[in-house]
Write an enzyme that holds these catalytic residues in place. Structure first.
Site, PDB file in Angstrom:
ATOM      1  N   ASP B  32      10.291  45.926  62.717  1.00 50.50           N
ATOM      2  CA  ASP B  32       9.026  46.646  62.692  1.00 50.50           C
ATOM      3  C   ASP B  32       8.101  46.102  63.781  1.00 50.50           C
ATOM      4  OD1 ASP B  32       6.581  47.980  61.560  1.00 50.50           O
ATOM      5  OD2 ASP B  32       7.929  48.380  59.895  1.00 50.50           O
ATOM      6  N   HIS B 105       1.452  47.643  60.616  1.00 54.18           N
ATOM      7  CA  HIS B 105       2.584  48.368  60.006  1.00 54.18           C
ATOM      8  C   HIS B 105       3.680  47.408  59.534  1.00 54.18           C
ATOM      9  CE1 HIS B 105       6.067  51.129  59.854  1.00 54.18           C
ATOM     10  NE2 HIS B 105       5.198  52.120  59.757  1.00 54.18           N
ATOM     11  N   SER B 435       7.655  55.360  55.963  1.00 54.47           N
ATOM     12  CA  SER B 435       7.681  53.940  56.321  1.00 54.47           C
ATOM     13  C   SER B 435       7.361  53.078  55.114  1.00 54.47           C
ATOM     14  CB  SER B 435       6.623  53.633  57.387  1.00 54.47           C
ATOM     15  OG  SER B 435       7.117  53.845  58.674  1.00 54.47           O
TER      16      SER B 435
END
Lengths: 91, 655
Positions: B32, B105, B435
């Site tokens: 990520d 994220h 996600s």
């Protein structure tokens, strides 16, 4: 002339490729697969350098090549495929 | 995350997930944007030594010391050579050339999968509670592959290469690319190698819903995860001058609006731009919005950016209206000004008032966090949908998991909106996407791996799929927010994940590497293509019949070519093999089909298992009548021994 220059630029423009090698077909003259990968790359480009050598996810490496170099590399013995790099995005 | 552990039944079932040493030895690798190691979610209190088989490292770099890892965050690496080769050297004033997460994220996904328990977590008081990852005692290793300019396949492949070498048990990848054949797709190829080493690979399905054929990461050796809602909402009502109220959602926290109705303007009437209704940067006329609440239409630019644009132009607040593209789906945002998002129907009604009243007025009432929302889960509109455009014979997505308004850890270098102008810093943030659902499944897979260390990735995936539910407690079918109607296996796959049932499924559909090689042969891949994916000197046996229909997948997709359909009906036969992973039992099949044009029968109808790992094969026969091309219908095959049930969706597509 401008169009011709543009074509030449594109022909010489390097992009990233992922090169898949048939590791099981490595010639016995090489002691380590990385030497064989390097030799394969040098056979089509004197200046291209490896970005990564892969051992587990694939057998092969990534490098920057012109389209012509990529085409030449694809025809070398032991090369399974020469794939253009793809871009991914977060979800 | 807060709430999702309860929503998934993980609380109150602690005895089913014993706090064994093996549980904390499971390692989740997350590819990520990196990690914010100072997040409380990576506190290692109570964890034992780093597993002895761990070969990873904590790589130093910009703002990241190699000593910052601990017994929770046991590895952190970064991969930027491919990125830099294409886009030039990393600008270290903008992003860290290290595993540090400058985006948020990666911290969110890593903490969702394996974050430690953190009491008192919230975003500005919203979604408050005790946050934890799905596998709170698992170890986390982070592989940074995504940068400001995107995630490049040479870097992704390098990260998977290292993660395999490092000895992760689960790989979580909340990213995807354009649809391409498996032998061209680095995620699929890398996942194949990982699967072969016993690593379960969980990937996000994509956010391109509700369009059909919009899935990413559809290789059968990948667990493909779509997104559903929780039973939690953040209501913020729009109260109009005509007395009408409309419900919306918001995570705004800040100076409240004056306790009175305020002037209201439609952005399309406060701009000279043709797309002024979208509140794009620089399109609003300050004189027309100053001191007012502005209605903006959703689309083209980030939702939070529209709020920033209204604020910059002097607006006091914003109502963000969905258009047809998003329907009634409401995604809450931590806007920089008082703002709420409303669905298309409400948005249309509000616009009608706005455009018909000479002096329209409005205010927004923020209600905080509400739980117990029903129905839940519902399939998120954005969640990508089947059919599978690469291999229609494999039904995807595999399942759905929570992916809407998920609170989890966040980076300390960016505000909750991710906007440069957002100077707020938060330990936790609430965001949405597949996600977010993907790492839920990654963490749950880690729990199953801890409980059943000898299970293959296919067995773990089968357990998660076949025990997923497709009905609410009252018996009604799961809904799709995009349509407001019942969702289908093309939307929710096998259903919504149910980890407590998955722990003890009784039976699994297992797959070996030979099965996957046979699958590649059945696709008629060339020898070179197969070798690229499988990394071995393998050739399909010309004398052997390879069949996609006999590939032992836990779900069924029946594709009917209407141009070749015989008059009357056509019969399709699929075989499957179930492996007993529980106590001895006799399982009886139950079958359902939505349409008389798609009949299902199973032979034998009873399977008895007396020993652990005993295998039994059955044949499912699908008898299909003619239907118009483009028709879909669905059914279900379920094996039950009264205590446990193992269900498989069936999707029929007339093409």
């Amino acid at each position: 002339a401008a169009l011709e220059n543009s074509r030449t630029l594109n022909q010489n423009k390097r992009t990233t490729y992922i090169v898949h090698m048939a590791k099981f077909r490595m010639p016995a003259t090489f002691q380590h697969h990385s030497h064989w990968y390097d030799s394969s790359l040098k056979s089509v480009s004197g200046s291209a350098e490896m970005l990564y050598t892969y051992d587990n996810a694939i057998h092969g490496f990534s490098t920057r090549l012109t389209p012509e170099e990529a085409r030449l590399l694809e025809s070398q013995p032991g090369i399974l495929s020469v794939m253009p790099e793809l871009k991914y995005e977060l979800h | 995350t807060t709430r999702t552990p309860q929503f998934l039944g993980l609380y109150g079932n602690a005895d089913m997930f014993p706090d064994s040493a093996s549980k904390s030895d499971v390692i989740i690798g997350v590819l990520d944007t990196g990690v914010w190691p100072e997040s409380k979610s990576f506190d290692d209190t109570g964890l034992g030594p780093v597993p002895s088989n761990w070969k990873g490292a904590c790589e130093a770099g910009t703002n990241f010391s190699s000593s910052i890892c601990n017994r929770k965050l046991i590895g952190a690496r970064y991969f930027s050579r491919g990125y830099e080769a294409t886009l030039g050297p990393i600008d270290e004033s903008k992003e860290s050339k290290s595993p540090r997460d400058d985006d948020g994220h990666g911290t969110h996904t890593a903490s969702t999968a394996g974050g430690s328990i953190v009491e008192g977590a919230s975003l500005f008081g919203y979604a408050n509670g005790t946050a934890r990852g799905m596998a709170p005692r698992a170890r986390v290793a982070v592989y940074k592959v995504c940068w400001i300019g995107g995630c490049f396949s040479s870097d992704i492949l390098a990260a998977i290469d290292k993660a395999i070498e490092d000895n992760v048990n689960v790989l979580s990848m909340s990213l995807g690319g354009s649809i391409s054949d498996y032998y061209r797709d680095s995620v699929a190829i890398g996942a194949f190698a990982a699967m072969e080493k016993g690593i379960l690979v969980s990937c996000s399905a994509g956010n391109a819903g509700p369009s059909s054929f919009s899935l990413s990461n559809v290789a059968p050796w990948i667990t493909t995860v779509g997104a559903g809602t929780l039973d939690r909402d953040f209501p913020a009502f729009v109260s109009l001058g005509n007395g009408q109220n409309y419900s919306g959602v918001s995570l705004f926290k800040g100076n409240p609006l004056p306790g009175k109705l305020l002037p209201f303007v439609y952005a399309g009437n406060a701009s000279n731009a043709t797309n002024g209704n979208l509140c794009m940067t620089g399109t609003l006329i300050p004189e027309k919005v100053s001191g007012k609440i502005v209605l903006c239409d959703r689309g083209m630019s980030a939702r939070v950016l529209k709020g920033a644009v209204v604020k910059e132009a002097g607006g006091l607040g914003m109502v963000l209206a969905n258009t047809q593209a998003n329907g009634e789906e409401l995604v809450a945002d931590a806007h920089l000004l008082p703002a709420t998002a409303v669905g298309q129907k409400s948005g249309d009604a509000i616009k009608k008032y706005l455009l018909s009243d000479a002096n329209p007025t409005v205010t927004i009432l923020f209600e905080g966090t509400k739980v117990g929302i029903e129905p839940s889960p519902v399939v998120a509109a954005f969640s990508s949908r089947g059919p599978n455009s690469i291999t229609p014979e494999i039904l995807k997505p595999d399942m759905i998991a929570p992916g809407v308004n998920i609170l989890a850890g966040w980076s300390g270098s960016v505000g909750p909106t991710g906007l440069a102008v957002d100077t707020r810093r938060v330990g936790f943030n609430i965001i949405s996407g597949t996600s977010m659902s993907c790492p839920h499944v990654s963490g749950l897979a880690a729990l199953l791996k801890a409980a059943h260390p000898d299970w293959s990735p296919a067995a773990i995936k089968s357990a998660l799929m076949t025990t997923a539910y497709v009905q609410y407690k009252g018996g009604e079918k799961l809904q799709d927010v995009a349509t407001g109607k019942a969702s289908t296996p093309f939307d929710h796959g096998a259903g919504h994940v149910d980890p407590v049932s998955a722990l003890n499924p009784g039976l699994v559909y297992d797959l070996t590497i030979d099965d996957y090689l046979g699958f590649l042969c059945a696709l008629n891949y060339t020898e070179s293509e197969i070798k690229s994916v499988a990394r071995r000197n393998f050739a399909c046996d010309a004398s052997k019949k390879y069949s996609l229909t006999d590939f032992n997948y836990p779900s069924f997709a029946v594709n009917i070519d209407t141009t070749q359909l015989a008059s009357g009906s056509t019969v399709f036969k699929y075989t499957r093999t179930l492996t007993n992973v529980g106590s001895p039992g006799t399982y009886k099949v139950s079958i359902s089909s939505q349409s008389p044009a798609a009949k299902i029968s199973v032979e034998p109808a009873v399977l008895s298992f007396t020993q652990m790992y005993e295998k039994k094969t059955y044949t499912a026969t699908f008898t299909v009548s003619s239907m118009a091309a483009g028709t879909n219908s669905f059914g279900r095959i379920e094996w039950s021994d009264e205590k446990r049930a193992v269900g498989s969706p069936v999707a029929f597509s007339w093409n």
